[in-house]
Write an enzyme that holds these catalytic residues in place. Structure first.
Site, PDB file in Angstrom:
ATOM      1  N   ASP A   1      -2.549   6.138  -3.559  1.00  0.00           N
ATOM      2  CA  ASP A   1      -1.379   5.549  -2.931  1.00  0.00           C
ATOM      3  C   ASP A   1      -0.865   4.409  -3.793  1.00  0.00           C
ATOM      4  O   ASP A   1      -1.319   4.211  -4.923  1.00  0.00           O
ATOM      5  CB  ASP A   1      -1.679   5.106  -1.495  1.00  0.00           C
ATOM      6  CG  ASP A   1      -2.683   3.956  -1.432  1.00  0.00           C
ATOM      7  OD1 ASP A   1      -3.418   3.769  -2.408  1.00  0.00           O
ATOM      8  OD2 ASP A   1      -2.730   3.253  -0.400  1.00  0.00           O
TER       9      ASP A   1
ATOM     10  N   ASP B   1      -5.947   2.155  -3.456  1.00  0.00           N
ATOM     11  CA  ASP B   1      -7.201   2.002  -2.707  1.00  0.00           C
ATOM     12  C   ASP B   1      -7.443   3.198  -1.791  1.00  0.00           C
ATOM     13  O   ASP B   1      -8.379   3.215  -1.002  1.00  0.00           O
ATOM     14  CB  ASP B   1      -7.227   0.697  -1.902  1.00  0.00           C
ATOM     15  CG  ASP B   1      -6.170   0.625  -0.813  1.00  0.00           C
ATOM     16  OD1 ASP B   1      -5.330   1.547  -0.714  1.00  0.00           O
ATOM     17  OD2 ASP B   1      -6.174  -0.363  -0.049  1.00  0.00           O
TER      18      ASP B   1
ATOM     19  N   ASP C   1      -1.174   1.224  -4.030  1.00  0.00           N
ATOM     20  CA  ASP C   1      -2.054   0.213  -4.611  1.00  0.00           C
ATOM     21  C   ASP C   1      -3.418   0.789  -4.979  1.00  0.00           C
ATOM     22  O   ASP C   1      -4.341   0.054  -5.317  1.00  0.00           O
ATOM     23  CB  ASP C   1      -2.206  -1.000  -3.691  1.00  0.00           C
ATOM     24  CG  ASP C   1      -2.963  -0.692  -2.409  1.00  0.00           C
ATOM     25  OD1 ASP C   1      -2.966   0.480  -1.976  1.00  0.00           O
ATOM     26  OD2 ASP C   1      -3.541  -1.626  -1.823  1.00  0.00           O
TER      27      ASP C   1
ATOM     28  N   SER D   1       0.818  -1.206   0.000  1.00  0.00           N
ATOM     29  CA  SER D   1       0.000   0.000   0.000  1.00  0.00           C
ATOM     30  C   SER D   1       0.859   1.267   0.000  1.00  0.00           C
ATOM     31  O   SER D   1       1.593   1.520  -0.939  1.00  0.00           O
ATOM     32  CB  SER D   1      -0.958  -0.040   1.191  1.00  0.00           C
ATOM     33  OG  SER D   1      -1.931   0.954   1.124  1.00  0.00           O
TER      34      SER D   1
END
Length: 444
Positions: free
Chosen positions: A241, A245, A243, A102
């Site tokens: 960010d 999400d 990833d 992340s």
């Protein structure tokens, strides 16, 4: 059962150190694969990743693990976490796996798991997988070893799905949008989706090299986005960010807008249209008291959960809400996605910007937040929150707030950090209290 590997968002850590080694990734593939081998059909796992250098190593190890227990693997390459959840469900897969840490630096990596319904695994499923990690895997005969293949149209599938969440009668023509993809998983799909909807797109953080993910860019480092928005005369900036999400927005003046304001905007708009379900919003204990007061002013509620988007989603599902999220920018819109989706949330914000005709600086300030300060203290081991000196500092701070604010001190579920947050009417006091607790934690 004690959770030895799973944290608040899958398994995460420094690569080439336990639990983020190739050998451990193979075992996770074997354990998760064995747990989801249910029924007589041909079993399948969708496997995505972000742009970290270690993603290749972890991907290969997971493929080895899954195929050794008889699961076929569909590789989709660098893709947002919500895309993996979406594809796992649409492809009737038994499991979806995202290799990502992340917003963490490139040295870290992680493994996020999604069930066949596209939702993150339950505590029971994670406990079952942890139990299997302690046993020797049951390998299948040679003729039953799984196959691995890569699909080339995964990006197009996700772009189409994201665009379908944007109102059909609207376009982004004439809107200049800066999008910061954090040199991460959305570096191709996010700019493409915005361009296809008509926006004048300025894309930054779209040159991943394996080590620059989240490095001075993305939702946790918005300075580059702020500068680009103001210097280019853009109408708005959106930052994802690593990833994708998570979403943070910057208005045309370069001011950062957090997840609380975005949830307030979306919930208010959906409420006016009669589309808001559950009578309010689900957020964590970190969300500002100003959001709670804003919602109350509209006859809506704020349901609070412990930190972690999985807990937000659990409450949304059990109580019938369709808007929830975190101040940090994880925004879950369950009408469209089974997990946080930065691009989908951004499209809802852009739809309101187009509809209102207001500048972003006016539209995105839905409420006046109370002074709130969050600081992180890194620690190398032990239990600093159990120290008598730290407990004393916390008790003293609570007494000084006199019920006119909130104090939240917790250990991070994804990094070796103690997070110290205070909120209250008196900004100077808030800063003083946070600093005093951080000093106590450091000393301990």
């Amino acid at each position: 059962m004690t959770r030895n590997f799973f944290g608040t968002d899958g398994i995460r850590g420094r690569t080439n150190q336990m639990p983020m080694t190739a050998a451990m990734a193979q075992r996770v593939g074997q354990a998760a694969g064995a747990h989801f081998l249910r029924g007589g059909h041909r079993h399948r796992v969708v496997l995505g990743k972000d742009t970290r250098l270690s993603g290749y190593m972890m991907e290969t190890a997971l493929i080895s693990g899954f195929t050794s227990v008889g699961m076929d693997v569909v590789m989709v390459g660098p893709m947002p976490t919500p895309a993996v959840a979406l594809l796992a469900r649409s492809m009737r897969a038994d499991l979806g796996v995202m290799i990502s840490a992340s917003h963490n630096p490139f040295e870290d990596n992680g493994i996020k798991l999604f069930g066949p319904d596209g939702y993150k695994l339950s505590d029971a499923d994670e406990a079952a997988i942890e139990a299997l990690l302690e046993r020797e895997p049951k390998l299948v005969p040679p003729a039953e070893i799984g196959r691995a293949r890569r699909i080339e149209d995964a990006r197009g599938r996700y772009i189409h799905a994201a665009k379908m969440t944007f109102p059909e009668h609207l376009r982004l023509d004439g809107l200049k949008v800066v999008v910061d993809c954090a040199n991460g998983a959305a570096y191709q799909v996010a700019p493409a989706a915005l361009w296809e909807l008509g926006a004048d797109v300025v894309a930054i953080g779209v040159s991943p090299n394996g080590t620059n993910i989240n490095d001075g860019c993305g939702s946790t480092s918005p300075d580059l986005l702020k500068w680009t928005v103001t210097s280019s005369g853009a109408d708005i900036g959106i930052a994802l960010d690593g990833d994708a999400d998570r979403l943070i927005v910057v208005d045309e003046k370069g001011e950062v807008v957090d997840g609380d304001q975005l949830m307030a905007l979306i919930a208010s708009a959906w409420h006016r249209r009669g589309a808001l379900m559950g009578g309010g919003v689900v957020a964590t204990v970190m969300s500002n008291l100003g959001l709670e007061r804003f919602l109350e002013g509209q006859g809506l509620t704020l349901e609070r959960t412990q930190v972690g988007d999985r807990y937000v989603l659990e409450t949304m599902r059990t109580r019938g809400f369709n808007v929830g999220g975190e101040q940090s920018g994880h925004i879950i819109l369950s009408d469209y996605a089974t997990t946080g989706d930065g691009l989908v949330a951004a499209l809802q914000v852009l739809a309101e910007l187009v509809t209102s005709g207001q500048p972003a600086s006016a539209l995105l300030r839905q409420f006046e937040p109370l002074p709130q300060l969050l600081k992180n203290v890194r620690f190398d081991g032990g239990a600093p929150l159990e120290a008598a000196s730290v407990k004393s500092a916390i008790a003293s701070a609570e007494a000084r707030l006199q019920g006119n604010g909130r104090l939240l001190i917790r250990k991070s579920g994804t990094e070796p950090l103690i997070r110290v947050m205070a909120e209250g009417e008196d900004e100077a006091l808030v800063h003083e209290l946070v600093d005093s607790i951080c000093d106590a934690v450091k000393a301990a």
